[in-house]
Design a protein around this motif. Structure first.
Motif, mmCIF file in Angstrom:
data_model
loop_
_atom_site.group_PDB
_atom_site.id
_atom_site.type_symbol
_atom_site.label_atom_id
_atom_site.label_comp_id
_atom_site.label_asym_id
_atom_site.label_seq_id
_atom_site.Cartn_x
_atom_site.Cartn_y
_atom_site.Cartn_z
ATOM 1 N N TYR A 49 0.848 -1.193 0.000
ATOM 2 C CA TYR A 49 0.000 0.000 0.000
ATOM 3 C C TYR A 49 0.887 1.248 0.000
ATOM 4 O O TYR A 49 2.099 1.175 0.205
ATOM 5 C CB TYR A 49 -0.924 0.017 1.230
ATOM 6 C CG TYR A 49 -1.805 -1.194 1.339
ATOM 7 C CD1 TYR A 49 -2.943 -1.330 0.547
ATOM 8 C CD2 TYR A 49 -1.504 -2.219 2.247
ATOM 9 C CE1 TYR A 49 -3.759 -2.455 0.648
ATOM 10 C CE2 TYR A 49 -2.318 -3.344 2.348
ATOM 11 C CZ TYR A 49 -3.436 -3.460 1.539
ATOM 12 O OH TYR A 49 -4.239 -4.566 1.630
ATOM 13 N N THR A 53 -1.572 5.786 2.870
ATOM 14 C CA THR A 53 -2.895 5.172 2.704
ATOM 15 C C THR A 53 -3.402 4.644 4.040
ATOM 16 O O THR A 53 -2.717 3.853 4.697
ATOM 17 C CB THR A 53 -2.834 4.018 1.696
ATOM 18 O OG1 THR A 53 -2.337 4.517 0.442
ATOM 19 C CG2 THR A 53 -4.205 3.418 1.488
ATOM 20 N N GLU A 116 -2.823 0.130 -5.747
ATOM 21 C CA GLU A 116 -2.809 1.583 -5.895
ATOM 22 C C GLU A 116 -1.836 2.005 -6.997
ATOM 23 O O GLU A 116 -0.777 1.405 -7.171
ATOM 24 C CB GLU A 116 -2.399 2.234 -4.572
ATOM 25 C CG GLU A 116 -3.344 1.938 -3.431
ATOM 26 C CD GLU A 116 -2.847 2.552 -2.134
ATOM 27 O OE1 GLU A 116 -2.098 3.547 -2.194
ATOM 28 O OE2 GLU A 116 -3.213 2.038 -1.063
ATOM 29 N N ARG A 148 -2.817 2.718 8.879
ATOM 30 C CA ARG A 148 -1.822 2.647 7.813
ATOM 31 C C ARG A 148 -1.004 1.375 7.949
ATOM 32 O O ARG A 148 -0.595 1.006 9.054
ATOM 33 C CB ARG A 148 -0.908 3.881 7.851
ATOM 34 C CG ARG A 148 -1.633 5.171 7.527
ATOM 35 C CD ARG A 148 -0.760 6.389 7.720
ATOM 36 N NE ARG A 148 -0.322 6.535 9.104
ATOM 37 C CZ ARG A 148 0.275 7.622 9.581
ATOM 38 N NH1 ARG A 148 0.491 8.649 8.787
ATOM 39 N NH2 ARG A 148 0.654 7.672 10.847
#
Length: 366
Positions: A49, A53, A116, A148
């Motif tokens: 990630y 995020t 992502e 996160r």
């Protein structure tokens, strides 16, 4: 007989490489550091990630790395690893989120999975990550207070923690080499002034000096400026040790016959230093540089932990540990100490490599 032939036919560089390869711990450490630097350079690809995020339904989610399995609860074997999907529930007593496995939902782990979007090194657009799940969430090292992914933040934080040592050492080597060589080669009042300055710098506790100088950095500076300021601070206050050691080595080389021959032949001081002295002390410079990197990594971690180093939104391994100032946080969420493991591993790797390089430059070592 074969050993004697090796020493006859191999160059000095080949002999040193062969000796280094015999140092198994140093070789393993080099491989481990190579992997770490590869991960942090291409962090967008290796991290599942983004660094910022957050997953609002997974606050303080525990690590799932120990829950990866190939056999489900019914005893069926799966070729692809999977985890049971985590479901958050509120503990009625503590009001904290607790996470239980939903055994009806399996999230399979894939390599080169879409996720992502990012720009690799700011140039190449992509959305492919090394690993991940197509449905649900995967948090191998858990999440922090705002959800996160800790593993992703560790990988991105390594960019700061590992690079700050390398860049700081470049400054250290340049300053220490120039000042130490001038002090040892020219002597006289040059040597006296330089040695007094070195003594003053070395009498000040290094960590206290780091903290004092770091606190001078304006708080309104952006993260990139703070990072640059800390790098410069580390480099400019760590050169004294290298300069003092090089001064002693240059003094010994200065009295050598080949130096006298070069001077009689009319070679300038700059040429003698560049051609004869620096190559003879280069091995020692590399050793000191290698052993200085872990000191700077620890220094950055300490400053960031105390709130004097890297500032959000940038992150580092030291900054990731700031939440552990509260004992209750460590008690309830022990996985947040994971970045400390990366600091320990990287520091030990550099120390092992430094020890091996020091043995290479010791003519009496075996």
């Amino acid at each position: 007989m074969s050993d004697k032939l090796d020493y006859i036919h191999l160059t000095e560089r080949q002999l040193k490489l062969k000796k280094f390869l015999r140092h198994k711990v140093a070789v393993f450490s080099s491989l481990l550091l190579f992997i770490l630097y590869l991960m942090v350079i291409f962090a967008d690809f290796f991290a599942p990630y983004g660094m910022l995020t957050n997953h609002k339904y997974y606050l303080y989610a525990p690590p799932q790395i120990s829950k990866i399995r190939f056999v489900d609860n019914d005893g069926n074997f799966r070729l692809r690893p999977f985890i049971y999907r985590q479901v958050a529930k509120r503990d009625p007593k503590t009001l904290r989120f607790i996470y239980v496995d939903d055994t009806n939902k399996k999230d399979f782990i894939y390599l080169f999975v879409e996720g992502e979007k990012y720009k690799m090194l700011g140039l190449i657009e992509s959305n492919i990550h090394l690993f991940g799940v197509k449905e649900g969430k995967l948090f191998l090292f858990g999440t922090d207070i705002i959800g996160r992914d800790l593993l992703s933040r560790i990988i991105f934080g390594g960019r700061v923690s590992l690079s700050i040592g390398l860049i700081g050492v470049v400054i250290l080597v340049i300053l220490g080499t120039i000042i130490g060589t001038i002090s040892g080669y020219f002597g006289g009042w040059y040597d006296n002034i330089i040695q007094r300055v070195i003594e003053i710098v070395r009498t000040i506790p290094q960590v206290a000096l780091w903290m004092a100088l770091a606190s001078i950095i304006p708080k309104e500076w952006p993260s990139s400026y703070v990072y640059l300021g800390i790098v410069i601070i580390f480099g400019f206050i760590s050169w004294a040790g290298l300069a003092r050691e090089l001064r002693g080595k240059v003094l010994a080389i200065r009295r050598s016959d080949f130096i006298y021959a070069a001077e009689i032949a009319g070679a300038s001081a700059a040429r003698i230093i560049r051609t004869h002295i620096i190559p003879n002390v280069f091995g020692h410079i590399i050793v000191i540089a290698t052993l200085s990197i872990p000191i700077m990594i620890i220094g950055e971690a300490a400053l960031s932990f105390l709130g004097l180093g890297i500032k959000p939104p940038m992150t580092s391994w030291g900054l990731l540990l700031t939440k552990l100032k509260e004992v209750q946080t460590l008690k309830h969420y022990p996985w947040l100490i994971t970045p400390a493991g990366f600091i320990v591993v990287s520091v030990l790797c550099f120390n092992f490599i430094g020890d091996a390089l020091r043995d290479l430059n010791d003519p009496h070592s075996k």
